[in-house]
Motif scaffolding. Structure first.
Motif, short mmCIF file in Angstrom:
data_model
loop_
_atom_site.label_atom_id
_atom_site.label_comp_id
_atom_site.label_asym_id
_atom_site.label_seq_id
_atom_site.Cartn_x
_atom_site.Cartn_y
_atom_site.Cartn_z
N ARG A 242 0.85 -1.16 0.14
CA ARG A 242 0.03 -0.01 0.10
C ARG A 242 0.88 1.20 0.14
O ARG A 242 2.16 1.20 0.19
N PRO A 243 0.28 2.50 -0.25
CA PRO A 243 1.00 3.67 -0.37
C PRO A 243 1.89 3.92 1.15
O PRO A 243 1.20 3.54 2.09
N LEU A 244 3.00 4.34 1.10
CA LEU A 244 3.87 4.88 2.37
C LEU A 244 4.14 5.95 2.59
O LEU A 244 3.96 6.89 1.54
N ASP A 245 4.06 6.51 3.74
CA ASP A 245 4.29 7.83 4.00
C ASP A 245 5.14 7.83 5.29
O ASP A 245 5.59 6.89 5.87
N PHE A 246 5.24 9.12 6.10
CA PHE A 246 5.86 9.06 7.41
C PHE A 246 5.44 8.00 8.33
O PHE A 246 6.19 7.73 9.27
N ARG A 247 4.23 7.58 8.60
CA ARG A 247 3.41 6.74 9.27
C ARG A 247 4.32 5.30 9.32
O ARG A 247 4.42 4.70 10.23
N THR A 248 4.92 5.05 8.15
CA THR A 248 5.57 3.76 8.09
C THR A 248 6.84 4.22 8.74
O THR A 248 7.41 2.96 9.47
N ASP A 249 7.30 5.07 8.65
CA ASP A 249 8.70 5.21 9.83
C ASP A 249 8.51 5.35 11.06
O ASP A 249 9.29 4.90 11.79
N ILE A 250 7.32 5.57 11.42
CA ILE A 250 6.83 5.70 12.76
C ILE A 250 6.60 4.20 13.16
O ILE A 250 7.08 3.91 14.54
N TYR A 251 6.13 3.45 12.57
CA TYR A 251 6.09 1.94 12.70
C TYR A 251 7.55 1.18 12.85
O TYR A 251 7.56 0.63 13.92
#
Length: 125
Positions: free
Chosen positions: A45-54
């Motif tokens: 799925r699309p990635l954004d800053f929340r991927t880095d938070i995970y």
């Protein structure tokens, strides 16, 4: 790593090599370190800053617990479907606010994860 703007940046040199090799082979498909991959990353799925938070949550979990959130069985399946064992069960001495931050960073839904600004506010309380 901490940037000049005080933003936490995940540095994954293994991923850098994978991306370099993929580009050399003409592939644009990205991957990541399975022990810290977000559900949306695994599902394509699309990635954004929340991927880095995970990934940040997974890294801090590992630092505090002595092991990543998921180590047994199908790790990628667990990142998508299984709630990590509460950090406080593994490390009762970790301050509650820190344990809550880490567990919130590991939420399955990106919208349920805190922003870096929210994390800083929680830490200041």
């Amino acid at each position: 790593m901490l940037s000049k703007q005080h933003a936490v940046k995940i540095m994954d040199f293994g991923l850098a090599k994978i991306l370099r090799d993929a580009k050399a082979q003409g592939s644009e498909k990205a991957s990541g370190t399975p022990l810290y991959m977000s559900p949306e990353q695994i599902l394509g799925r699309p990635l954004d800053f929340r991927t880095d938070i995970y990934a940040f949550g997974g890294t801090v979990y590992h630092l505090l617990a002595g092991e990543p959130p998921f180590v047994d069985g199908e790790v990628l399946y667990h990142h998508v479907h299984t709630t990590a064992r509460p950090l406080k069960e593994l490390r009762p001495d970790v301050p509650k606010v820190l344990a809550n931050i880490v567990m919130t960073c590991l939420e399955k839904e990106p919208a349920d994860r805190p922003t870096s600004e929210q994390i800083l506010k929680m830490l200041k309380k």
